[in-house]
Design a protein around this motif. Sequence first.
Motif, mmCIF file in Angstrom:
data_model
loop_
_atom_site.group_PDB
_atom_site.id
_atom_site.type_symbol
_atom_site.label_atom_id
_atom_site.label_comp_id
_atom_site.label_asym_id
_atom_site.label_seq_id
_atom_site.Cartn_x
_atom_site.Cartn_y
_atom_site.Cartn_z
ATOM 1 N N ARG A 24 0.836 -1.187 0.000
ATOM 2 C CA ARG A 24 0.000 0.000 0.000
ATOM 3 C C ARG A 24 0.878 1.247 0.000
ATOM 4 N N SER A 25 0.307 2.354 -0.428
ATOM 5 C CA SER A 25 1.076 3.590 -0.549
ATOM 6 C C SER A 25 1.663 4.005 0.796
ATOM 7 N N MET A 26 2.792 4.686 0.727
ATOM 8 C CA MET A 26 3.463 5.176 1.924
ATOM 9 C C MET A 26 2.747 6.429 2.423
ATOM 10 N N SER A 27 2.465 6.471 3.698
ATOM 11 C CA SER A 27 1.819 7.648 4.267
ATOM 12 C C SER A 27 2.839 8.783 4.388
ATOM 13 N N ASP A 28 2.328 10.010 4.469
ATOM 14 C CA ASP A 28 3.221 11.154 4.641
ATOM 15 C C ASP A 28 4.005 11.053 5.944
ATOM 16 N N LYS A 29 3.362 10.503 6.973
ATOM 17 C CA LYS A 29 4.019 10.352 8.269
ATOM 18 C C LYS A 29 5.195 9.381 8.169
ATOM 19 N N ASP A 30 4.975 8.241 7.489
ATOM 20 C CA ASP A 30 6.047 7.261 7.339
ATOM 21 C C ASP A 30 7.161 7.816 6.458
ATOM 22 N N PHE A 31 6.784 8.558 5.403
ATOM 23 C CA PHE A 31 7.823 9.153 4.551
ATOM 24 C C PHE A 31 8.697 10.104 5.367
ATOM 25 N N LYS A 32 8.060 10.921 6.181
ATOM 26 C CA LYS A 32 8.825 11.869 7.008
ATOM 27 C C LYS A 32 9.777 11.131 7.931
ATOM 28 N N ARG A 33 9.314 10.028 8.486
ATOM 29 C CA ARG A 33 10.160 9.259 9.398
ATOM 30 C C ARG A 33 11.356 8.652 8.658
ATOM 31 N N PHE A 34 11.071 8.067 7.482
ATOM 32 C CA PHE A 34 12.152 7.520 6.659
ATOM 33 C C PHE A 34 13.137 8.625 6.264
ATOM 34 N N LEU A 58 11.963 1.021 -2.229
ATOM 35 C CA LEU A 58 11.815 0.144 -1.069
ATOM 36 C C LEU A 58 10.913 -1.049 -1.343
ATOM 37 N N GLN A 59 10.242 -1.063 -2.508
ATOM 38 C CA GLN A 59 9.380 -2.195 -2.847
ATOM 39 C C GLN A 59 10.127 -3.522 -2.757
ATOM 40 N N LYS A 60 11.369 -3.540 -3.239
ATOM 41 C CA LYS A 60 12.161 -4.765 -3.243
ATOM 42 C C LYS A 60 12.341 -5.314 -1.828
ATOM 43 N N ARG A 61 12.599 -4.423 -0.873
ATOM 44 C CA ARG A 61 12.817 -4.877 0.498
ATOM 45 C C ARG A 61 11.519 -5.352 1.130
ATOM 46 N N LEU A 62 10.408 -4.677 0.835
ATOM 47 C CA LEU A 62 9.130 -5.130 1.380
ATOM 48 C C LEU A 62 8.784 -6.518 0.860
ATOM 49 N N ARG A 63 9.019 -6.745 -0.417
ATOM 50 C CA ARG A 63 8.727 -8.069 -0.979
ATOM 51 C C ARG A 63 9.632 -9.129 -0.371
ATOM 52 N N ALA A 64 10.915 -8.808 -0.187
ATOM 53 C CA ALA A 64 11.858 -9.772 0.363
ATOM 54 C C ALA A 64 11.503 -10.169 1.788
ATOM 55 N N GLY A 66 8.390 -9.772 3.154
ATOM 56 C CA GLY A 66 7.002 -10.202 3.281
ATOM 57 C C GLY A 66 6.088 -9.206 3.946
ATOM 58 N N TYR A 67 6.408 -7.922 3.875
ATOM 59 C CA TYR A 67 5.565 -6.898 4.486
ATOM 60 C C TYR A 67 4.548 -6.364 3.490
ATOM 61 N N GLY A 68 3.349 -6.064 4.008
ATOM 62 C CA GLY A 68 2.271 -5.582 3.154
ATOM 63 C C GLY A 68 2.182 -4.078 3.058
ATOM 64 N N TYR A 73 7.261 -2.217 7.657
ATOM 65 C CA TYR A 73 8.700 -2.188 7.378
ATOM 66 C C TYR A 73 9.379 -1.132 8.248
ATOM 67 N N CYS A 74 8.770 0.013 8.393
ATOM 68 C CA CYS A 74 9.310 1.094 9.211
ATOM 69 C C CYS A 74 9.446 0.650 10.665
ATOM 70 N N GLU A 75 8.409 -0.022 11.189
ATOM 71 C CA GLU A 75 8.455 -0.476 12.578
ATOM 72 C C GLU A 75 9.567 -1.505 12.773
#
Length: 296
Positions: A24-34, A58-64, A66-68, A73-75
């Motif tokens: 799912r799309s990255m939230s503005d809050k998560d983008f700011k944290r990253f 970061l799609q590659k890492r989420l797929r590797a 198994g995060y949705g 991934y941030c947590e």
Amino acid sequence: MTALESSSSTHAAGTNSLCPTRARSMSDKDFKRFAEFIHEECGIKLPPSKKTMLEARLQKRLRALGYGDYREYCEFLFTPEGMECELCNLIDQVTTNTTDFFREPKHFEYLYSTLLPKWMARQGAQRALNIWSAGCSIGAEPYTMACVLSDFKEKYSQFRFRILATDISNEVLGKAARGIYTQEQARGVPGNTLRKYFMRSKDRSKKLVRVAPEIRRQVEFRQLNFMESFKFREPKDIIFCRNVIIYFDKPTQAGLMKKFCANLKPGGYLFIGHSESLAGQSLPLEQVAPTIYRKS
């Protein structure tokens, strides 16, 4: 599969047993944290306009793993396990690793025709020239240096040199150490240099070349993060840091240039990219040619 992917996939299996095709799309809050974390760790500034780019990388890492979604991934990234195991993968995904052989050729012309003759006149065989390729990416820059310096050594047999090449990304350092490139990646290498210092693949259909062993042996590759404190045991005679600081904000650039000057011998040279500038910075450097500076 690497040990990291194996252990981290186990960690992720509790929440996502199926690997999603797209998060799912990255939230503005998560983008700011990253973005804040990446700036702190790597010095790279990511404005909001880079959000789509970061999502894609970061799609590659989420797929590797198994995060949705990016929140999961941030947590994970900010857990002790994530910081230990995943940080290097995050850095590999967000850093840009595009480079060419003999990029900005006037720098290498100055090195061969002006700087090296001055060095031999002043130092002769007293000691080895100590040169650093800072932000070396996949190795094109330090291998170009090694070719140019090896050519110079043919004229002055007593000339000796050492090349250190560093990058923040372990992934690209691995590629650099192997010294294998497509013919397209090596397109900037002059024909005589290509024949002299590169080997073609025995399987001509692969269209690959490899840097010759005598050139690869001249370069030491090492991981280094500019944001960390560093000081070399022996200051460098020449530093190439080209097309790197453009990714940093002004305060980070200024701090990094001070670190470079502290690791440069008096009379040593700093080369930066033609799209970069040291204007407004108070540094012990005098310009001797476009984007070439000498430490006073």
